[in-house]
Design an enzyme around this catalytic site. Structure first.
Site, PDB file in Angstrom:
ATOM      1  N   ASP A 143       1.777 -22.506 -27.343  1.00 14.54           N
ATOM      2  CA  ASP A 143       0.974 -23.181 -26.626  1.00 14.54           C
ATOM      3  C   ASP A 143      -0.326 -22.607 -25.974  1.00 14.54           C
ATOM      4  O   ASP A 143       0.001 -21.453 -25.712  1.00 14.54           O
ATOM      5  CB  ASP A 143       1.666 -24.144 -25.611  1.00 14.54           C
ATOM      6  CG  ASP A 143       2.680 -25.126 -26.062  1.00 14.54           C
ATOM      7  OD1 ASP A 143       2.516 -25.554 -27.299  1.00 14.54           O
ATOM      8  OD2 ASP A 143       3.815 -25.141 -25.493  1.00 14.54           O
ATOM      9  N   ASP A 148       0.471 -30.814 -30.940  1.00 14.70           N
ATOM     10  CA  ASP A 148       0.851 -31.867 -29.700  1.00 14.70           C
ATOM     11  C   ASP A 148      -0.059 -32.800 -29.498  1.00 14.70           C
ATOM     12  O   ASP A 148      -0.007 -33.995 -29.562  1.00 14.70           O
ATOM     13  CB  ASP A 148       1.135 -31.026 -28.528  1.00 14.70           C
ATOM     14  CG  ASP A 148       2.361 -29.912 -28.505  1.00 14.70           C
ATOM     15  OD1 ASP A 148       3.223 -30.282 -29.134  1.00 14.70           O
ATOM     16  OD2 ASP A 148       2.491 -29.084 -27.700  1.00 14.70           O
TER      17      ASP A 148
END
Length: 203
Positions: free
Chosen positions: A131, A165
């Site tokens: 991430d 995401d």
């Protein structure tokens, strides 16, 4: 352009963008390193997670394996869903939304399945998801009178996420907002009366 080609194009572009950025982050930054893009509210912050989207965790190693297998099964189901909505001539918006969700899930599956082996830190199916997007747009402390979390530091938006995401969230949001348009029941065309039968009745 055919809906199927648009779906494939969206999936390829999202997965490619997701994996290129993750690979660059993985090979050029260390865990916890960050740099500001726009002021203090758009930051590239390198982190990894063992669980679900936006850094949420899920029940240790067995939970991690279950989640990875579940993602693979979900992607297979979504892939069939894309084929179905194209075949049944659903609106292009639904095809785009489903393609974004598929691409996002596939992008994170690649991390979970392969990254542990590629970067030599875990066996197959136990990789960590990379991430990097962090948007701490507002920071402060909640009022003392606020239930449960009163006086604690508050950051919006706290979770760190990635391109995959974002694609999943966008696809889900599209379906929630436009569901009436995407899933409306199409009126069946009136059955045309057979000319021969009409002549017989009139006679």
């Amino acid at each position: 352009m055919k809906k199927s080609i648009k779906a494939i194009l969206i999936i390829v572009l999202v997965v490619l963008a997701d994996q290129v950025l993750k690979t660059w982050i993985k090979n050029n930054m260390y865990i916890g390193q960050e740099f500001n893009i726009i002021g203090n509210w758009f930051i590239i912050h390198f982190t990894e997670n063992n669980g679900m989207a936006f850094g949420m965790e899920f029940a240790g190693e067995y939970g991690k394996l279950f989640l990875t297998l579940f993602r693979i099964a979900a992607v297979a189901g979504i892939g069939y869903g894309i084929h179905y909505v194209i075949k049944q001539r659903y609106p292009i918006g639904l095809v785009i939304a489903a393609s974004l969700i598929f691409a996002g899930a596939l992008g994170n599956i690649i991390d979970s399945v392969l990254y542990g082996v590629i970067y030599s830190y875990a066996p197959l199916f136990h990789g960590r998801v990379v991430d990097m997007f962090y948007f701490p747009i507002f920071q402060g402390h909640l009022p003392e009178a606020f239930p449960i979390w009163g006086g604690q530091e508050f950051v919006f938006f706290r979770p760190v996420f990635n391109v995959a995401d974002a694609a999943i969230s966008t696809g889900v949001a599209m379906i929630l907002v436009f569901q009436k348009r995407y899933f409306r029941v199409m009126e069946k065309p009136p059955i045309e009366e057979d000319d021969t039968q009409s002549e017989v009745v009139e006679a």
